[in-house]
Design a protein around this motif. Sequence first.
Motif, PDB file in Angstrom:
ATOM      1  N   GLU A 435       0.836  -1.195   0.000  1.00 31.35           N
ATOM      2  CA  GLU A 435       0.000   0.000   0.000  1.00 31.35           C
ATOM      3  C   GLU A 435       0.875   1.251   0.000  1.00 31.35           C
ATOM      4  O   GLU A 435       2.084   1.190   0.265  1.00 31.35           O
ATOM      5  N   CYS A 436       0.258   2.395  -0.288  1.00 32.87           N
ATOM      6  CA  CYS A 436       0.966   3.675  -0.292  1.00 32.87           C
ATOM      7  C   CYS A 436       0.122   4.704   0.441  1.00 32.87           C
ATOM      8  O   CYS A 436      -1.077   4.534   0.636  1.00 32.87           O
ATOM      9  N   CYS A 437       0.759   5.797   0.851  1.00 32.42           N
ATOM     10  CA  CYS A 437       0.060   6.870   1.560  1.00 32.42           C
ATOM     11  C   CYS A 437       0.797   8.173   1.300  1.00 32.42           C
ATOM     12  O   CYS A 437       1.894   8.193   0.740  1.00 32.42           O
ATOM     13  N   PHE A 438       0.199   9.288   1.726  1.00 30.31           N
ATOM     14  CA  PHE A 438       0.767  10.609   1.473  1.00 30.31           C
ATOM     15  C   PHE A 438       0.492  11.500   2.668  1.00 30.31           C
ATOM     16  O   PHE A 438      -0.410  11.256   3.478  1.00 30.31           O
ATOM     17  N   SER A 439       1.282  12.558   2.781  1.00 29.85           N
ATOM     18  CA  SER A 439       1.116  13.506   3.877  1.00 29.85           C
ATOM     19  C   SER A 439      -0.073  14.419   3.598  1.00 29.85           C
ATOM     20  O   SER A 439      -0.546  14.536   2.463  1.00 29.85           O
ATOM     21  N   GLY A 440      -0.538  15.108   4.633  1.00 32.77           N
ATOM     22  CA  GLY A 440      -1.693  15.964   4.482  1.00 32.77           C
ATOM     23  C   GLY A 440      -1.478  17.117   3.533  1.00 32.77           C
ATOM     24  O   GLY A 440      -2.418  17.555   2.856  1.00 32.77           O
ATOM     25  N   ASP A 441      -0.234  17.633   3.447  1.00 31.00           N
ATOM     26  CA  ASP A 441       0.055  18.726   2.524  1.00 31.00           C
ATOM     27  C   ASP A 441       0.380  18.247   1.118  1.00 31.00           C
ATOM     28  O   ASP A 441       0.569  19.059   0.211  1.00 31.00           O
ATOM     29  N   GLY A 442       0.447  16.924   0.909  1.00 31.83           N
ATOM     30  CA  GLY A 442       0.706  16.385  -0.415  1.00 31.83           C
ATOM     31  C   GLY A 442       2.126  16.526  -0.897  1.00 31.83           C
ATOM     32  O   GLY A 442       2.391  16.401  -2.098  1.00 31.83           O
ATOM     33  N   LEU A 443       3.086  16.735   0.004  1.00 28.68           N
ATOM     34  CA  LEU A 443       4.479  16.921  -0.379  1.00 28.68           C
ATOM     35  C   LEU A 443       5.342  15.702  -0.129  1.00 28.68           C
ATOM     36  O   LEU A 443       6.467  15.638  -0.625  1.00 28.68           O
ATOM     37  N   HIS A 444       4.853  14.747   0.617  1.00 22.39           N
ATOM     38  CA  HIS A 444       5.632  13.561   0.958  1.00 22.39           C
ATOM     39  C   HIS A 444       4.774  12.318   0.721  1.00 22.39           C
ATOM     40  O   HIS A 444       3.555  12.341   0.925  1.00 22.39           O
ATOM     41  N   PHE A 445       5.456  11.240   0.314  1.00 22.53           N
ATOM     42  CA  PHE A 445       4.772  10.001  -0.013  1.00 22.53           C
ATOM     43  C   PHE A 445       5.532   8.845   0.624  1.00 22.53           C
ATOM     44  O   PHE A 445       6.765   8.866   0.704  1.00 22.53           O
ATOM     45  N   ALA A 446       4.792   7.844   1.071  1.00 25.22           N
ATOM     46  CA  ALA A 446       5.413   6.727   1.789  1.00 25.22           C
ATOM     47  C   ALA A 446       4.810   5.416   1.322  1.00 25.22           C
ATOM     48  O   ALA A 446       3.638   5.355   0.921  1.00 25.22           O
ATOM     49  N   THR A 447       5.608   4.382   1.402  1.00 30.59           N
ATOM     50  CA  THR A 447       5.178   3.033   1.105  1.00 30.59           C
ATOM     51  C   THR A 447       6.119   2.069   1.801  1.00 30.59           C
ATOM     52  O   THR A 447       7.166   2.471   2.336  1.00 30.59           O
ATOM     53  N   GLY A 448       5.765   0.797   1.804  1.00 26.68           N
ATOM     54  CA  GLY A 448       6.572  -0.211   2.483  1.00 26.68           C
ATOM     55  C   GLY A 448       7.391  -1.040   1.526  1.00 26.68           C
ATOM     56  O   GLY A 448       7.208  -0.996   0.300  1.00 26.68           O
ATOM     57  N   SER A 449       8.304  -1.813   2.097  1.00 29.67           N
ATOM     58  CA  SER A 449       9.168  -2.680   1.320  1.00 29.67           C
ATOM     59  C   SER A 449       9.546  -3.877   2.183  1.00 29.67           C
ATOM     60  O   SER A 449       9.027  -4.060   3.282  1.00 29.67           O
ATOM     61  N   TYR A 450      10.455  -4.676   1.667  1.00 25.63           N
ATOM     62  CA  TYR A 450      10.929  -5.845   2.414  1.00 25.63           C
ATOM     63  C   TYR A 450      11.913  -5.409   3.498  1.00 25.63           C
ATOM     64  O   TYR A 450      12.372  -4.274   3.539  1.00 25.63           O
ATOM     65  N   SER A 451      12.207  -6.340   4.391  1.00 22.88           N
ATOM     66  CA  SER A 451      13.032  -6.073   5.582  1.00 22.88           C
ATOM     67  C   SER A 451      12.387  -5.036   6.489  1.00 22.88           C
ATOM     68  O   SER A 451      13.078  -4.347   7.246  1.00 22.88           O
ATOM     69  N   ASN A 452      11.049  -4.916   6.384  1.00 30.82           N
ATOM     70  CA  ASN A 452      10.304  -3.948   7.193  1.00 30.82           C
ATOM     71  C   ASN A 452      10.833  -2.525   7.004  1.00 30.82           C
ATOM     72  O   ASN A 452      10.958  -1.762   7.956  1.00 30.82           O
ATOM     73  N   LEU A 453      11.136  -2.170   5.762  1.00 31.84           N
ATOM     74  CA  LEU A 453      11.635  -0.837   5.453  1.00 31.84           C
ATOM     75  C   LEU A 453      10.475   0.068   5.058  1.00 31.84           C
ATOM     76  O   LEU A 453       9.631  -0.311   4.233  1.00 31.84           O
ATOM     77  N   LEU A 454      10.450   1.262   5.624  1.00 38.19           N
ATOM     78  CA  LEU A 454       9.511   2.302   5.236  1.00 38.19           C
ATOM     79  C   LEU A 454      10.243   3.281   4.329  1.00 38.19           C
ATOM     80  O   LEU A 454      11.256   3.867   4.718  1.00 38.19           O
ATOM     81  N   ARG A 455       9.725   3.477   3.127  1.00 41.98           N
ATOM     82  CA  ARG A 455      10.332   4.366   2.151  1.00 41.98           C
ATOM     83  C   ARG A 455       9.510   5.652   2.064  1.00 41.98           C
ATOM     84  O   ARG A 455       8.307   5.601   1.794  1.00 41.98           O
ATOM     85  N   ILE A 456      10.143   6.790   2.272  1.00 40.92           N
ATOM     86  CA  ILE A 456       9.492   8.091   2.246  1.00 40.92           C
ATOM     87  C   ILE A 456      10.171   8.940   1.169  1.00 40.92           C
ATOM     88  O   ILE A 456      11.398   9.079   1.156  1.00 40.92           O
ATOM     89  N   PHE A 457       9.358   9.511   0.271  1.00 39.06           N
ATOM     90  CA  PHE A 457       9.872  10.284  -0.859  1.00 39.06           C
ATOM     91  C   PHE A 457       9.265  11.678  -0.833  1.00 39.06           C
ATOM     92  O   PHE A 457       8.117  11.866  -0.437  1.00 39.06           O
ATOM     93  N   SER A 458      10.084  12.644  -1.305  1.00 39.16           N
ATOM     94  CA  SER A 458       9.642  14.030  -1.453  1.00 39.16           C
ATOM     95  C   SER A 458      10.074  14.502  -2.827  1.00 39.16           C
ATOM     96  O   SER A 458      11.270  14.687  -3.079  1.00 39.16           O
TER      97      SER A 458
END
Length: 548
Positions: A435-458
């Motif tokens: 799954e994916c999600c985004f911040s309230g201001d729409g400037l940051h995006f996050a999703t999951g990966s293997y090894s329980n890694l959280l990936r956050i992009f701007s």
Amino acid sequence: MTATTTTHSKPNFCFLRQGSKQVESPPQRDENETVCDVVVLAPAMTDSGSAAPLHWKFSQVLGQRLPNEPLQNNDIITTVAFEKRGDYLAVGDRGGRVIIFERDDRKKNASNNRRDLEKLDFATSRHPEFRYKTEFQSHEPEFDYLKSVEIEEKINKVRWWMTHDGLLFILSANDKTIKLWKVKEHKVKQVKEMAPPLCSENMLLAERSFIQGLETKSATNGYRLEWIEKTHQNLLPSQDIDGEIGGMEDPVRAKCQKVYAYAHSFNINSISNNSDYETFVSADDLRINLWNLEVSDQCFNIIDMKPSNMEDLTEVITSAEFHPLHCNLLAYSSSQGFIRLSDLRLAAICDHASRTFQHGECYGSKSFLTEITSSISDIKFLNDGQHLISRSYMNMKLWDMRMESSPVAIFKIHEHLRPKLPELYNNDCIFDKFECCFSGDGLHFATGSYSNLLRIFSPGTGREEGVKLEIRANSDRKGLHQATSRVRRSSLSNLIPRGIYQHALTDSRSSRADFTCNLSSKLLHVAWHPTCNLVACAAESSLVLYYA
């Protein structure tokens, strides 16, 4: 349904610029340490327009188990959702339960002092903290006797409907049935001490009916007071104490208001609320149904992708989402990597999409592996209504609603696993749905990966790799007690590639490949707080929260 006109305006999405500051590396930690504090610095937009670092820190763990306690299969979290204002957080698990957490930091900081209240008005460093509120059994295991299929109780999706005056309404769905629940607090008062009666005669007459073994007859004068002499003193109420009524902690009760059943022949993969607060949609592999919240025995089929001959099936629905502003717009994704936008005002059956979003790479050379990895597992509209994000196995994409040919940005997640796709196909990991999600201001995006890694992009910061957070709830936890072979979810989205290319990798029986990541630890479900930078991550049976 209320018809509204779709308007086009300039998007309020703005890109960030990365400064010249160096990004700090995460500190070293002990193997037995459960979580890390300060992890990494991520850029954020300030009022002056320059990029400022965000310090991602550990907040709390909800549902943490003891180090030596085994992990039960029914306790694994399967969905996470924040309430619209961010005051409540709901999770569903494989055991069919829905657990609700409520925001607790406001109650901790509550004070009647005027100065303290004024300080709280200007406080900006506080981050939300949650505590357990209640849980209830939403679904039970069932058996479809017509199809001889067992329907498991696992919660696939939960969606908040609304909250008003202590009433919480939430939708929960398993593979076949959707339920609307009302959660309400009931204040119960408990009598601690009994006050002395105003009339002792009436009190004694009333108490006599509750005392066993008293068979003394009444006096001839009509008064029934002579039995007091034979009554033990400890059976009578105390006459020298004051009355006191104390309150108990408010119990929370969940009541099922509606059951929306018998409308899906295939497994439900998504539900989405409409902005009109009257209708919602539920989607399975081949159909999307439109429901009215007040009508549970009837729905309207608005999209039907089932062919006349099931052997001709090449594409299935993977996710569906209503537009956040316009109640007539609905977007849904497919296993071929397409995102279709439909207008419910054009036709009763929206088989022909108004717009189709597809990346140019879809036209390149295809193989059975690239077709599987192009399947979109999740889509979400941003709050501005002008953009949406999609998540496939290999990457996450940001789309502008007026650009159908290519996405605005592509965030690479699993490109390092591309040489290992045959091994991922054999062990079924290629069918994992992130799954994916985004911040309230729409400037940051996050999703999951293997090894329980959280990936956050701007977007626009120049950091293609984004931010990586390792989510760990308990490092000493035992492995999951279940069968060695993983049972794949019965879904057409998983069966189609196998049916078309079932003989493609029969001879590929190489030994287990050496992966740089842990495939058994996967972060599938994430949610971003709607008003602040707080991310909830489902790590097995625990919910780990990080804030910035």
